[in-house]
Design an enzyme around this catalytic site. Structure first.
Site, PDB file in Angstrom:
ATOM      1  N   ASP A   1     -14.503   6.050  33.197  1.00  0.00           N
ATOM      2  CA  ASP A   1     -13.903   7.184  32.479  1.00  0.00           C
ATOM      3  C   ASP A   1     -14.803   8.402  32.635  1.00  0.00           C
ATOM      4  OD1 ASP A   1     -12.243   8.577  30.755  1.00  0.00           O
ATOM      5  OD2 ASP A   1     -13.139   7.764  28.944  1.00  0.00           O
ATOM      6  N   GLU A  27     -14.670  13.212  35.800  1.00  0.00           N
ATOM      7  CA  GLU A  27     -14.086  14.407  36.467  1.00  0.00           C
ATOM      8  C   GLU A  27     -15.143  15.302  37.103  1.00  0.00           C
ATOM      9  OE1 GLU A  27     -13.219  13.254  33.420  1.00  0.00           O
ATOM     10  OE2 GLU A  27     -11.382  12.367  34.236  1.00  0.00           O
ATOM     11  N   ASP A  68      -5.527  10.487  28.785  1.00  0.00           N
ATOM     12  CA  ASP A  68      -5.392  10.525  27.334  1.00  0.00           C
ATOM     13  C   ASP A  68      -4.095  11.185  26.894  1.00  0.00           C
ATOM     14  OD1 ASP A  68      -7.802   9.321  27.365  1.00  0.00           O
ATOM     15  OD2 ASP A  68      -8.948  11.124  26.902  1.00  0.00           O
TER      16      ASP A  68
HETATM   17  C1  LIG Z   1       3.794   9.045  28.648  1.00  0.00           C
HETATM   18  C2  LIG Z   1       2.615   9.329  29.428  1.00  0.00           C
HETATM   19  O1  LIG Z   1       1.951   8.459  29.885  1.00  0.00           O
HETATM   20  N1  LIG Z   1       2.332  10.592  29.562  1.00  0.00           N
HETATM   21  C3  LIG Z   1       1.284  11.042  30.338  1.00  0.00           C
HETATM   22  C4  LIG Z   1      -0.028  10.429  29.974  1.00  0.00           C
HETATM   23  O2  LIG Z   1      -0.951  11.129  30.718  1.00  0.00           O
HETATM   24  C5  LIG Z   1      -0.761  11.233  32.114  1.00  0.00           C
HETATM   25  C6  LIG Z   1      -1.640  12.223  32.652  1.00  0.00           C
HETATM   26  O3  LIG Z   1      -2.930  11.841  32.582  1.00  0.00           O
HETATM   27  C7  LIG Z   1       0.603  11.603  32.554  1.00  0.00           C
HETATM   28  O4  LIG Z   1       0.759  11.474  33.935  1.00  0.00           O
HETATM   29  C8  LIG Z   1       1.546  10.779  31.817  1.00  0.00           C
HETATM   30  O5  LIG Z   1       2.795  11.112  32.223  1.00  0.00           O
END
Ligand SMILES: CC(=O)N[C@H]1CO[C@H](CO)[C@@H](O)[C@@H]1O
Ligand SMILES: *[C@@H]1O[C@H](CO)[C@@H](O)[C@H](O)[C@H]1NC(C)=O
Ligand SMILES: *[C@@H]1O[C@H](CO)[C@@H](O)[C@H](O)[C@H]1NC(C)=O
Ligand SMILES: *[C@@H]1O[C@H](CO)[C@@H](O)[C@H](O)[C@H]1NC(C)=O
Ligand SMILES: *[C@@H]1O[C@H](CO)[C@@H](O)[C@H](O)[C@H]1NC(C)=O
Ligand SMILES: *[C@@H]1O[C@H](CO)[C@@H](O)[C@H](O)[C@H]1NC(C)=O
Ligand SMILES: *[C@@H]1O[C@H](CO)[C@@H](O)[C@H](O)[C@H]1NC(C)=O
Length: 912
Positions: free
Chosen positions: A435, A438, A595
């Protein structure tokens, strides 16, 4: 933005430099298209390649000094791939190192053998890429000046109006990107809440474009900060690259007229084939930030067992660390002997354990902290522009960051893993979660690490008292202590990557350039380039500057961590889930979508996220935090998400510290939803593993957007709340908040309800279902499919592999169907023996062929043929099947033939 506004970003230094360049200032262009561009000279065309000198036709000086002389190189790497490189003539500029992004092998074709044609004009220089078969112009820079300055390079292509563009991730936009007034910025960023339209954790500068004539791909290999702008200009789509460094290094992929997934395979040849994951990695994972101590972790495991919900892998977030120092554990809250007890318990029950590791190491000298002291001794931490260790702020407070470019960093990293995760004396983890890579820092720009750490309260104090060190765990479940069998840790030589050319060349740092605040400011949602990350003027041990390689940090940590994990268990596949990726990362790791929040928008939007990583970026092992990370989930949302999650490649429930608990057993409804969905997932697991294995072999996506299967059907092009799990399982989740009805698209084709096996005619229209229970999710089998299902589900994937198969034949309208099954031992990198079976169904006869090297040790309990009203006779290898073994289901028009033969050899079964 106007030039004037951009100018306000110029540092004083640069204004001085520019002010002395009167000539350039006088000729400064207002927009890139006002620039004169370059003229091509000395065009040298051979049968295999084309090279030219590109000479500045007139000063442009939009964001600094122009580079007067460029070199164009065009090569035909294979029949579908054209490589176009525009670099400085001196060849001194930064290019993505080959150690991070190995270049694809070139077959060095004759131009005439290529499916693509490179056409150019000399004055000013512009080019087109044309697909020869249909003369379709795929890329066209005509009329748009090439701009190539020290810290700004620009190229624009004209595309058809409202072009269908997919990719350019990571983003939380729709899967098909907006085609107007749209900017996609590449600058990896810790992006809590993953706001729509902003730059997120990863950089994948590949797009697929779909037209009625076919689907092709364009990949820009560049790791600098980039804004890709998409607009409608003069009735066309203008796609413009604005990068703040590097070169234009394009791979054009010809794609295919009929099959969009051909581009996925072509891109996999460039980005690298994705890694195979251990079979157990497809099991269900439970995680949360905020499990306070070992007792709570054990309780969650026990509570899953008691609820009868299959839990394959338990995870622990940074909570286990002492003061959040990586490679340490808190002896009061997570004492090693008690955690070992949990790990032994999990292993004894065919379950697994994963913990998080962050890259940043607490800057704690003279404390006997090995991870810091060893790194300092080896000199492997990243240095700032002043030559001293660079300091940021992460969970433990002030931190340093490993410099992955330092040749000693790998052995440092591998050793820290070997020590802390030692199977006997330490934590014997089965997989890894990485994690904050970045790389993230909580420090704003400019950064005062000490002040930020102090004011942010890093590291926080524990808010709960320590547990009783002798607290009993798993009291009501039988305990046994058995680690994974030693025999699987066979010693296999780890092949180190060879030294390669582009790494050896770190361009000299140019003191007159501004690496912190370059004149062209990309639309980084964090603000300044160095905000909440390592300063972009930090210098790596090989001389590379963070400005150029920022977007590679997470992928380099992935590569190093993958090696470190493989060194712990040589010969075994690794399961590593990362947050930050660059193009090509899928060859080493999987990814979670970061997140997100417990909202219906994030739930819906996750489908587009997974589609991007699996079908386009070749990082197939992907999924979001099921039930949502930040914010409180609700019973209905978590139920729906539990059922959708069962169809992500990577299925993990993960929650934020302080939010309402959301383990599936917390609500009866969610428990039922999870059990129901896991039952389907596990029965389909060998089908999906076969699909993902195929992706590791040739890049064919294992999660498909609808238009990949129905490319001519315009209604499918924009759909991103439905998808195919593998090639043939159509999943159409309920998407509206708390709703039990859903409207979704069924292409003109034959389908079968997965639950009832009843046939359904898709009409190329929307259908509405009005009573989808919260425990349910609409799943259809696409006609033309033979599915190898496990006849029943199990509590672990190990137990699942001991269950018999049920072969389900779902014929297309023409009465034919086909399918595949791949099975191996599920864990080894090199397989001694595999089983690869091919199923063909035509004219009422199922033919099963293949080789059965890997001993499945199970039977085929039955073959179920859908959409038939056959009264027999039924013959297995020509011999009549007893009437009592045949069950005809009139309601669903299906026939189930119990055969009960060992799954060890080819056979035929005729049902008519
Ligand atoms: C529902 C979902 O998972 N939404 C987003 C969570 O975060 C990532 C980005 O890091 C998105 O790609 C997801 O769509
Ligand atoms: C373009 O996008 C910006 C930012 O998303 C928005 O504020 C603006 O209104 C949009 N302009 C048009 C013409 O749609
Ligand atoms: C586990 O279940 C017990 C009994 O329902 C409950 O009291 C406890 O809070 C649960 N613990 C966790 C961590 O889920
Ligand atoms: C943690 O507790 C100690 C002792 O009470 C205190 O001095 C320190 O400031 C606390 N740290 C934070 C981040 O709150
Ligand atoms: C450094 O940058 C300045 C300003 O753009 C430029 O004039 C000079 O040529 C550059 N030096 C090198 C070695 O590229
Ligand atoms: C949806 O249901 C949840 C309970 O699961 C409830 O808290 C929420 O308020 C409902 N939303 C709406 C819009 O009714
Ligand atoms: C199906 O419904 C969606 C909205 O739910 C709509 O956007 C789409 O255009 C519809 N498709 C067809 C083919 O009618």
């Amino acid at each position: 933005m106007t030039t004037l506004k951009r100018l306000s970003f110029l540092s004083l230094l640069q204004l001085c430099v520019l002010a002395t360049q009167d000539v350039q200032l006088a000729q400064r262009a207002a927009t890139p298209d006002d620039c004169a561009g370059y003229n091509a000279r000395n065009v040298h065309q051979t049968a295999h390649s084309l090279t030219a000198d590109l000479v500045l036709a007139g000063a442009c000086a939009l964001y600094g000094e122009d580079i007067p002389n460029l070199k164009l190189t065009v090569s035909y790497e294979d029949s579908s791939r054209l490589h176009v490189k525009i670099a400085d003539a001196a060849g001194k500029r930064y290019q993505v190192p080959e150690s991070v992004f190995p270049r694809p092998k070139s077959a060095n074709l004759l131009a005439v053998q290529s499916e693509l044609e490179f056409k150019y004009k000399t004055a000013p220089f512009s080019f087109q890429v044309i697909r020869k078969a249909d003369k379709e112009v795929l890329f066209d820079t005509t009329g748009h000046a090439l701009v190539f300055e020290q810290q700004y390079i620009r190229l624009q292509t004209s595309l058809p109006p409202s072009a269908n563009i997919y990719g350019l991730g990571e983003h939380t936009n729709t899967f098909r990107l907006p085609s107007n007034n749209f900017t996609r910025t590449f600058w990896n960023r810790d992006a809590y809440g993953v706001a729509e339209g902003t730059n997120l954790y990863s950089t994948h500068p590949i797009y697929f474009e779909h037209r009625t004539t076919g689907t092709h791909g364009v990949f820009l290999l560049n790791s600098n900060g980039i804004d890709v702008k998409i607009n409608q200009v003069n009735g066309k789509t203008a796609l413009e690259y604005n990068a703040i460094g590097g070169i234009f290094d394009f791979y054009f992929l010809s794609g295919s007229k009929k099959d969009p997934s051909e581009v996925s395979r072509q891109y996999a040849k460039v980005a690298g084939l994705p890694a195979e994951v251990p079979y157990w990695g497809f099991g269900f994972h439970q995680c949360r930030y905020g499990y306070q101590n070992f007792v709570e972790v054990a309780d969650v495991v026990a509570n899953y067992s008691k609820a009868g919900i299959p839990l394959e892998t338990m995870w622990t977030d940074i909570d286990y660390m002492k003061d959040r120092w990586v490679f340490t554990n808190d002896p009061q809250y997570f004492p090693t002997n008690r955690v070992q007890e949990i790990i032994h318990y999990l292993h004894a029950h065919d379950q697994h354990y994963i913990v998080m590791v962050d890259p940043a190491v607490a800057a704690q000298p003279n404390k006997g902290y090995g991870a810091y002291d060893n790194g300092v001794k080896d000199g492997i931490f990243l240095k700032g522009s002043d030559g001293n260790l660079f300091h940021g702020v992460v969970w433990p407070g002030v931190t340093v960051y490993p410099d992955w470019f330092n040749p000693k960093t790998q052995s440092y990293w591998t050793n820290e893993f070997k020590t802390f995760f030692d199977p006997k004396s330490g934590w014997d983890i089965d997989g890894l979660w990485i994690d904050m890579n970045e790389a993230a820092s909580f420090c704003p720009y400019p950064c005062d690490p000490e002040a930020t750490a102090a004011s942010g309260g890093f590291p926080p104090n524990r808010t709960t008292p320590p547990p009783d060190p002798n607290a009993p765990i798993f009291t009501d479940v039988k305990r046994s202590a058995m680690p994974l069998p030693e025999s699987v840790y066979t010693d296999v030589e780890i092949v180190e990557r060879e030294d390669v050319s582009i790494d050896a060349r770190a361009p000299a740092i140019n003191a007159s350039l501004n690496y912190l605040e370059p004149p062209y400011a990309i639309a980084n949602a964090a603000g300044a380039l160095s905000a909440s990350t390592v300063y972009t003027d930090a210098v790596h041990s090989n001389g590379l500057i963070e400005y150029d390689v920022h977007n590679l940090y997470g992928t380099m940590m992935s590569i190093a961590s993958q090696k470190a994990m493989e060194a712990r268990r040589p010969g075994l596949r690794t399961l590593i889930i990362t947050r930050s990726t660059f193009a090509g990362a899928g060859a080493k790791v999987g990814k979670w979508l970061g997140d997100n929040l417990s909202t219906w928008w994030h739930y819906r939007n996750s489908v587009a996220g997974v589609l991007g990583f699996n079908a386009i970026y070749q990082v197939p092992m992907v999924g979001p935090d099921t039930c949502g990370f930040g914010a409180d989930t609700t019973e209905f949302l978590c139920s729906r998400w539990a059922t959708l999650g069962a169809f992500y490649p990577f299925y993990r429930n993960h929650n934020q510290d302080g939010q309402r608990p959301q383990e599936f057993y917390r609500w009866p409804l969610v428990t039922a939803a999870a059990k129901n969905a896991l039952d389907i997932r596990y029965r389909l697991l060998d089908y999906f593993n076969t699909a993902l294995h195929a992706q590791t072999v040739d890049g064919s996506p294992s999660w498909n957007p609808l238009f990949f299967k129905y490319p001519a059907d315009k209604n499918t092009w924009g759909i991103d709340t439905q998808f195919f799990f593998g090639d043939s399982i159509l999943v159409s989740p309920v998407v509206e908040e708390n709703s039990t009805s859903v409207t979704f698209y069924l292409p003109k084709d034959k389908f079968y309800d997965f639950k009832t096996f009843a046939p359904i005619e898709g009409k190329g229209a929307n259908v509405t279902l009005n009573d989808v229970a919260f425990t349910d999710i609409p799943v259809y089998i696409r006609g033309g499919t033979v599915l190898p299902l496990r006849a029943k589900s199990a509590m672990t994937t190990t137990a699942l592999r001991k269950n018999d198969f049920q072969i389900v034949v779902a014929p297309a309208a023409d009465g034919t169907a086909s399918g595949k099954l791949y099975v191996d031992d599920g864990v080894s990198l090199k397989q001694k023996a595999t089983t690869e079976v091919s199923f063909k169904y035509a004219k009422g006869r199922l033919t099963v062929t293949g080789h059965f090297g890997y001993k499945l040790g199970v039977k085929i309990s039955s073959v179920t043929v859908l959409g038939v009203k056959s009264s027999g006779p039924y013959k297995l290898d020509g011999k009549a099947v007893a009437k009592t073994s045949v069950a005809v289901n009139a309601a669903s028009q299906s026939v189930d033939v119990k055969i009960g033969i060992p799954f060890t050899k080819p056979f035929t079964l005729s049902v008519a």
